[in-house]
Design an enzyme around this catalytic site. Structure first.
Site, mmCIF file in Angstrom:
data_model
loop_
_atom_site.group_PDB
_atom_site.id
_atom_site.type_symbol
_atom_site.label_atom_id
_atom_site.label_comp_id
_atom_site.label_asym_id
_atom_site.label_seq_id
_atom_site.Cartn_x
_atom_site.Cartn_y
_atom_site.Cartn_z
ATOM 1 N N PRO A 119 0.832 -1.209 0.000
ATOM 2 C CA PRO A 119 0.000 0.000 0.000
ATOM 3 C C PRO A 119 0.863 1.254 0.000
ATOM 4 O O PRO A 119 1.958 1.259 0.557
ATOM 5 C CB PRO A 119 -0.808 -0.102 1.300
ATOM 6 N N ARG A 155 14.243 8.671 10.793
ATOM 7 C CA ARG A 155 14.898 8.019 9.661
ATOM 8 C C ARG A 155 14.019 8.041 8.400
ATOM 9 O O ARG A 155 14.456 7.579 7.354
ATOM 10 C CB ARG A 155 15.329 6.597 10.031
ATOM 11 N N LYS A 196 4.597 4.881 5.216
ATOM 12 C CA LYS A 196 3.878 3.613 5.271
ATOM 13 C C LYS A 196 3.781 3.057 6.695
ATOM 14 O O LYS A 196 3.444 1.898 6.896
ATOM 15 C CB LYS A 196 4.548 2.621 4.319
#
Ligand SMILES: [Zn+2]
Length: 269
Positions: free
Chosen positions: A2, A121, A52
């Site tokens: 996704p 990060r 994500k």
């Protein structure tokens, strides 16, 4: 996998169903059971997405970090909750709704500093209000890597996947093989602004549409696209088909472990 709009939509859906309530947390599959025991009955106070990664905040101190990976699935349903089927890693349930999480790459209880380390990060996310597009641009202008690969690098920009990268490069006539260092500030501004708009629309509609009004099936008198990803697009998974703009053939090639799609005529080197 996704793309970011799906994860931001999930953050909204978890909030709509559970924010301010004290859901029961269980891990029928077992792996997350110790954490579920700690969290059950605690108030869901916040939900968030970055790229994500999905974060569910309980009390003020506990976060569940979820990354769906390739196979993770989330399904909502109305109360009363049915017996869990398959391998449900995490179920939340209150008096109106339940939600099952299956097959994620990550589902972990983390502390605020651990959560911050994940943000640190990741690159800026076009769907977050606190995103700094210049941070991504600084990395891109220093790089000889192709812009197509850089757009997929979550450390550079978070949330863009294979569909948005192909479509945004097409919409701006940019050859996907151009080096990051050759992307001008004006081009980066245009790419970023467009991603912000397209991805917000993706969250609202829960699917990716990237064609301009003059290129919709209705405007062009063509049949709608048939694809399990849904949505009207210019190049993604359209290899061998005619370009909606120039009529030339859409091409595909492997790049950064994923298939790249582009129109060589509209996106000249
Ligand atoms: Zn074209």
């Amino acid at each position: 996998m996704p793309e970011g709009h799906t994860i931001h939509r999930l953050a909204q859906d978890y909030a709509a169903a559970f924010l301010g309530t004290h859901p029961r947390a269980t891990s029928p599959q077992g792996t997350f059971a110790p954490a579920a025991t700690l969290l059950t009955g605690a108030e869901l106070t916040r939900t968030e997405a970055h790229g994500k990664h999905l974060f569910l905040g309980f009390r003020d101190t506990d976060w569940i970090h979820i990354h769906l990976g390739l196979f993770g699935k989330v399904t909502f349903g109305p109360a009363p909750e049915p017996p869990p089927t398959g391998t449900v890693r995490l179920r939340l349930a209150n008096d109106t709704t339940y939600v099952d999480l299956r097959g994620p790459t990550t589902c972990a209880l983390i502390t605020p500093p651990e959560k911050q380390a994940i943000h640190d990060r990741l690159g800026p996310d076009p769907l977050r209000g606190d995103a700094d597009p210049d941070r991504a641009h600084r990395r891109i202008t220093r790089s000889r890597t192709t812009i197509a690969a850089l757009l997929m690098d979550q450390k550079v920009i978070a949330g863009v996947g294979n569909v948005y990268r192909a479509e945004v490069l097409f919409r701006h006539g940019i050859d996907p093989y151009r080096a990051g260092k050759d992307i001008t500030p004006a081009e980066w501004d245009a790419i970023w602004t467009d991603l912000v708009d397209l991805m917000h629309e993706g969250v609202r509609n829960n699917r990716i549409d990237t064609v301009r009004p003059e290129h919709t099936p209705e405007a062009m008198g063509r049949p709608p696209r048939v694809d399990d990803h849904g949505g009207e697009v210019y190049v993604y998974r359209r290899a061998g088909l005619p370009c909606h703009v120039c009529g030339g053939e859409i091409r595909t090639a492997g790049l950064a472990a994923r298939n790249l799609f582009w129109c060589p005529a509209c996106q000249r080197p």
